[in-house]
Design a protein around this motif. Sequence first.
Motif: not given
Length: 396
Positions: A176-185, A189-190, A228-239
């Motif tokens: 349903g959603g595309v950007v991480d802000d709108s979903m439980e991720c 991540i797994n 997903p498109v990473w926005h709110s969890r961008l730093a975590e995904v980079l790490e």
Amino acid sequence: MFIHKITDSIDYVGVNDRTTELFEGLWPLPYGISYNSYIVKGSEKIALIDTVELGHTREFMESLRLQGIDKIDYLIINHMEPDHSGGIPLVVTAFPDIKIVGNKKTIDMIKGFYHLMNDYLYVEVAENQTIDLGNISLKFIMTPMLHWPETMMTYCEEEKLIFTGDAFGCYGALNGGVVDDSMECSLYINEMYRYYSNIVAKYGKFVLSALKKLSSVEIEYLCPTHGPVWHSRLAEVLEITRRLASYEGEDGVTIIYGSMYGNTAEMAELFAISLSRRGIKNIRVHNASKSSLSEMLADALRYKGLIIGSPTYNTEIYPPVSHLVSAIRARDMKNKIVASFGGYTWAPGATKKIADNLEAMNFQDAGSVIMKQSLTEEVENNISEVAEKFCALFNS
Ligand SMILES: Cc1cc2nc3c(=O)[nH]c(=O)nc-3n(C[C@H](O)[C@H](O)[C@H](O)COP(=O)(O)O)c2cc1C
Ligand SMILES: [Fe+2]
Ligand SMILES: [Fe+2]
């Protein structure tokens, strides 16, 4: 029509695949996968970023049509693997005035895969070149071997957004959603650990070079070709990506074993108990005949401890364990603390072969336990001893 806006001028036009069982014919897709594509609408020109897998081009073209896209000036190809390039011929047919933008290697591959030989179709770009869409522009950043030689990223400075190809991607269709802000991720991540270890892991040093290049531009959105498109969890995904690419293991131990009749399995259980009693909390045990290679690789790459066991099978490592060992070697994993074990009946071979493979990878070896036929007190003591040494290395 539902339009998935990412920013004012960028929309998502990808598709979900919930039918393919094995990605690349190898990797299970219990939650499906998405093939992401994006539209960038400048004041003068429109660009499409990547396409989708061949079997999903019908939904893809339908979604472009329903979104009222009747003109596309540029098709940017960041990655030529057919899960993204499959739609190129159809897009070129539907938009005959389109120009395909790629680097030299990309254009050679398009000619090779799709036989689109007319040079007027192509705009060849190199590092830091840009194309202008009016009020916004797209800049090309070469990121070779991520995970093919032609791979590049496309940066939109005005939106602080980058299209990254498979980098930062994961399995899992979008729900349903595309950007991480709108979903439980947590699912994605797994799935990112699994995707990275299965597909990208061999190219850690190229991933680190790409991350270095990205650190010099301002980025608020990572737009990969899967997940997903990473926005709110961008730093975590980079790490997560940095850690995996550096082969920096998390606290935890993966125990992987094979067993036909349960004897080597008993050794695996004793190793797990011995580690647990010595305070290791995060232990993942896999029976190689049951767990997928995909999951085993994800844990083997993610955690710093790795213990592998196998019965001797016609003088060799038992086949599913052998497959795993060669997959680990093929990914050039580094910095592991390891041990090996296994049973035999008349002439041992498997454990030594596992240990030789682990040694060839320069891992820190806590030792091996070889067992004739079945458990004895001596074998139990040997397991305790190797576990003790393993924990000393693990905690140092
Ligand atoms: C097809 C097959 C091939 C085997 N090859 C060997 C061998 O080459 N050398 C050996 O010592 N044992 C060999 N074994 C015996 C097993 O390694 C031994 O029984 C071991 O204890 C089995 O461990 P498990 O109970 O974990 O399956 C073989 C067993 C099977 C079924
Ligand atoms: Fe790919
Ligand atoms: Fe891909």
